[in-house]
Design a protein around this motif. Structure first.
Motif, PDB file in Angstrom:
ATOM      1  N   ILE A  71       0.833  -1.210   0.000  1.00 51.33           N
ATOM      2  CA  ILE A  71       0.000   0.000   0.000  1.00 51.33           C
ATOM      3  C   ILE A  71       0.864   1.256   0.000  1.00 51.33           C
ATOM      4  O   ILE A  71       0.541   2.251  -0.671  1.00 51.33           O
ATOM      5  N   LYS A  72       1.967   1.204   0.716  1.00 47.44           N
ATOM      6  CA  LYS A  72       2.897   2.341   0.724  1.00 47.44           C
ATOM      7  C   LYS A  72       3.410   2.624  -0.687  1.00 47.44           C
ATOM      8  O   LYS A  72       3.468   3.780  -1.129  1.00 47.44           O
ATOM      9  N   LYS A  73       3.765   1.572  -1.412  1.00 44.02           N
ATOM     10  CA  LYS A  73       4.260   1.744  -2.786  1.00 44.02           C
ATOM     11  C   LYS A  73       3.132   2.218  -3.712  1.00 44.02           C
ATOM     12  O   LYS A  73       3.356   3.066  -4.591  1.00 44.02           O
ATOM     13  N   LEU A  74       1.917   1.697  -3.522  1.00 45.05           N
ATOM     14  CA  LEU A  74       0.782   2.152  -4.334  1.00 45.05           C
ATOM     15  C   LEU A  74       0.512   3.635  -4.114  1.00 45.05           C
ATOM     16  O   LEU A  74       0.193   4.367  -5.056  1.00 45.05           O
ATOM     17  N   ASN A  75       0.661   4.077  -2.881  1.00 49.74           N
ATOM     18  CA  ASN A  75       0.475   5.503  -2.584  1.00 49.74           C
ATOM     19  C   ASN A  75       1.522   6.359  -3.290  1.00 49.74           C
ATOM     20  O   ASN A  75       1.236   7.476  -3.742  1.00 49.74           O
TER      21      ASN A  75
ATOM     22  N   VAL B 217       2.963  -3.427  -9.200  1.00 48.59           N
ATOM     23  CA  VAL B 217       4.136  -3.579  -8.332  1.00 48.59           C
ATOM     24  C   VAL B 217       4.584  -5.031  -8.336  1.00 48.59           C
ATOM     25  O   VAL B 217       3.830  -5.934  -8.714  1.00 48.59           O
ATOM     26  N   THR B 218       5.814  -5.239  -7.909  1.00 52.57           N
ATOM     27  CA  THR B 218       6.324  -6.604  -7.771  1.00 52.57           C
ATOM     28  C   THR B 218       7.033  -6.738  -6.438  1.00 52.57           C
ATOM     29  O   THR B 218       7.596  -5.766  -5.916  1.00 52.57           O
ATOM     30  N   ILE B 219       6.980  -7.939  -5.879  1.00 55.24           N
ATOM     31  CA  ILE B 219       7.613  -8.219  -4.587  1.00 55.24           C
ATOM     32  C   ILE B 219       8.873  -9.035  -4.830  1.00 55.24           C
ATOM     33  O   ILE B 219       8.833 -10.086  -5.475  1.00 55.24           O
ATOM     34  N   PHE B 220       9.981  -8.540  -4.322  1.00 53.79           N
ATOM     35  CA  PHE B 220      11.243  -9.270  -4.399  1.00 53.79           C
ATOM     36  C   PHE B 220      11.497  -9.930  -3.047  1.00 53.79           C
ATOM     37  O   PHE B 220      11.790  -9.259  -2.066  1.00 53.79           O
TER      38      PHE B 220
ATOM     39  N   ARG C 111      13.427 -10.966   4.358  1.00 50.35           N
ATOM     40  CA  ARG C 111      13.930  -9.823   3.611  1.00 50.35           C
ATOM     41  C   ARG C 111      13.137  -9.717   2.316  1.00 50.35           C
ATOM     42  O   ARG C 111      13.062 -10.671   1.545  1.00 50.35           O
ATOM     43  N   LEU C 112      12.519  -8.565   2.116  1.00 50.16           N
ATOM     44  CA  LEU C 112      11.756  -8.372   0.887  1.00 50.16           C
ATOM     45  C   LEU C 112      11.799  -6.912   0.480  1.00 50.16           C
ATOM     46  O   LEU C 112      12.145  -6.036   1.264  1.00 50.16           O
ATOM     47  N   ASP C 113      11.436  -6.680  -0.768  1.00 51.73           N
ATOM     48  CA  ASP C 113      11.426  -5.324  -1.298  1.00 51.73           C
ATOM     49  C   ASP C 113      10.247  -5.210  -2.262  1.00 51.73           C
ATOM     50  O   ASP C 113       9.909  -6.167  -2.962  1.00 51.73           O
ATOM     51  N   ILE C 114       9.617  -4.050  -2.283  1.00 47.35           N
ATOM     52  CA  ILE C 114       8.491  -3.783  -3.181  1.00 47.35           C
ATOM     53  C   ILE C 114       8.909  -2.697  -4.163  1.00 47.35           C
ATOM     54  O   ILE C 114       9.352  -1.625  -3.748  1.00 47.35           O
ATOM     55  N   GLN C 115       8.766  -2.959  -5.458  1.00 46.24           N
ATOM     56  CA  GLN C 115       9.138  -1.977  -6.467  1.00 46.24           C
ATOM     57  C   GLN C 115       7.999  -1.774  -7.462  1.00 46.24           C
ATOM     58  O   GLN C 115       7.242  -2.705  -7.771  1.00 46.24           O
ATOM     59  N   ALA C 116       7.871  -0.549  -7.959  1.00 45.68           N
ATOM     60  CA  ALA C 116       6.851  -0.234  -8.957  1.00 45.68           C
ATOM     61  C   ALA C 116       7.247  -0.805 -10.312  1.00 45.68           C
ATOM     62  O   ALA C 116       8.425  -0.823 -10.672  1.00 45.68           O
ATOM     63  N   VAL C 117       6.260  -1.275 -11.063  1.00 44.03           N
ATOM     64  CA  VAL C 117       6.495  -1.812 -12.399  1.00 44.03           C
ATOM     65  C   VAL C 117       5.771  -0.958 -13.442  1.00 44.03           C
ATOM     66  O   VAL C 117       6.364  -0.476 -14.397  1.00 44.03           O
TER      67      VAL C 117
END
Length: 222
Positions: A22-26, A126-129, A158-164
C-alpha cells in the motif's frame, strides 16, 4: 505454543507485506487520485482511466469502511454494484466481474477525511522481491535458555516492493462517513424488471407442470 507463535508471526508478516504494498501504491498514485462518489465514477475508472487490458484483470483493494460504502451503492436499475461470487460464496465481485479484497481499516486508514480505494491489476503495478523467505527458528538448548526455562525465537524475512507500471492502478478517494449517491430508479425500468421477473416465474411454473405431466403419462403407459 510453538504452533500459535508460528500462526501469529505469519499473520504479522502478511500485515507487513500489505503495509509495504500500500505504501508503494500511494507513491505511484500520488497527485493522481480520483474522487469516487457514485456509480458512474466507478464506470469511468474501468471504462476510461484504466487500459482495457489492465481493466480486464483488475481487482478492487479497499478497507472495511469503503467496502461498506460500496456494499450500499446501487446502479440506475436499483441493483447493488457488489455481487456474490458464484464460485466462491465468501467472495464478492464489483459489477459481478472484479474481485474485491478487503484489508483492515488500520492498514488502509482514512487520511484527512478521505478513505482510499485502489482499482487495477496489482501484479502489473508492483512486484515483490523476496530476498529471503520468512524463516522461524526456535532455540531452547542454549545455556541461558536452559537455565531459565525459556525459548529463543529468531525470525528472518527480507523483501522489497518496487513499482512496475504506475498506470496499472488507480487510487480513488471517498469522503469518510458519507453515503453513496445512488440514482433514483426509473419507474418504467423498475416496472419492466418486475414484469420480466414475473414472466420468468410463470414460465418456470409452466415448465415444471409440463415435466410433471410427462412423468405421470409415462407411468400410466408403463
Amino acid at each position: 505454543l510453538k504452533g500459535y507463535l508460528v500462526r501469529w508471526l505469519t499473520k504479522k508478516t502478511r500485515a507487513t507485506r500489505n503495509f509495504l504494498i500500500i505504501k508503494k501504491l500511494n507513491e505511484i498514485t500520488k497527485d493522481k487520485e480520483v474522487e469516487v462518489a457514485e456509480f458512474d465514477d466507478l464506470k469511468d475508472i474501468f471504462n476510461v482511466k484504466l487500459d482495457p487490458a489492465i481493466a480486464a484483470t483488475s481487482i478492487v483493494l479497499t478497507n472495511q469502511e469503503v467496502f461498506n460504502y460500496l456494499d450500499k451503492m446501487k446502479n440506475s436499475d436499483g441493483k447493488y454494484v457488489i455481487q456474490p461470487d458464484p464460485v466462491q460464496k465468501s467472495k464478492r465481485l464489483l459489477f459481478g466481474i472484479h474481485p474485491i479484497e478487503v484489508v483492515p481499516s488500520r492498514t488502509m486508514p482514512v487520511v484527512d477525511g478521505k478513505a482510499p480505494i485502489y482499482f487495477g491489476d496489482l501484479n502489473e503495478a508492483v512486484t515483490i522481491f523476496d530476498r529471503e523467505t520468512m524463516s522461524i527458528e526456535f532455540n531452547e538448548l542454549g545455556d541461558s535458555f536452559w537455565k531459565f526455562d525459556t525459548t529463543g525465537i529468531k525470525v528472518r524475512e527480507r523483501l522489497d516492493i518496487q513499482a512496475v507500471d504506475d498506470e496499472a492502478v488507480i487510487k480513488g478517494l471517498i469522503d469518510a462517513g458519507s453515503e453513496p449517491k445512488n440514482p433514483v430508479p426509473d419507474p418504467q425500468t423498475v416496472k419492466v424488471n418486475a414484469q420480466t421477473i414475473a414472466e420468468a416465474a410463470v414460465n418456470a411454473s409452466d415448465i415444471a407442470k409440463s415435466e410433471t405431466k410427462k412423468k405421470d403419462t409415462k407411468k400410466k403407459s408403463e
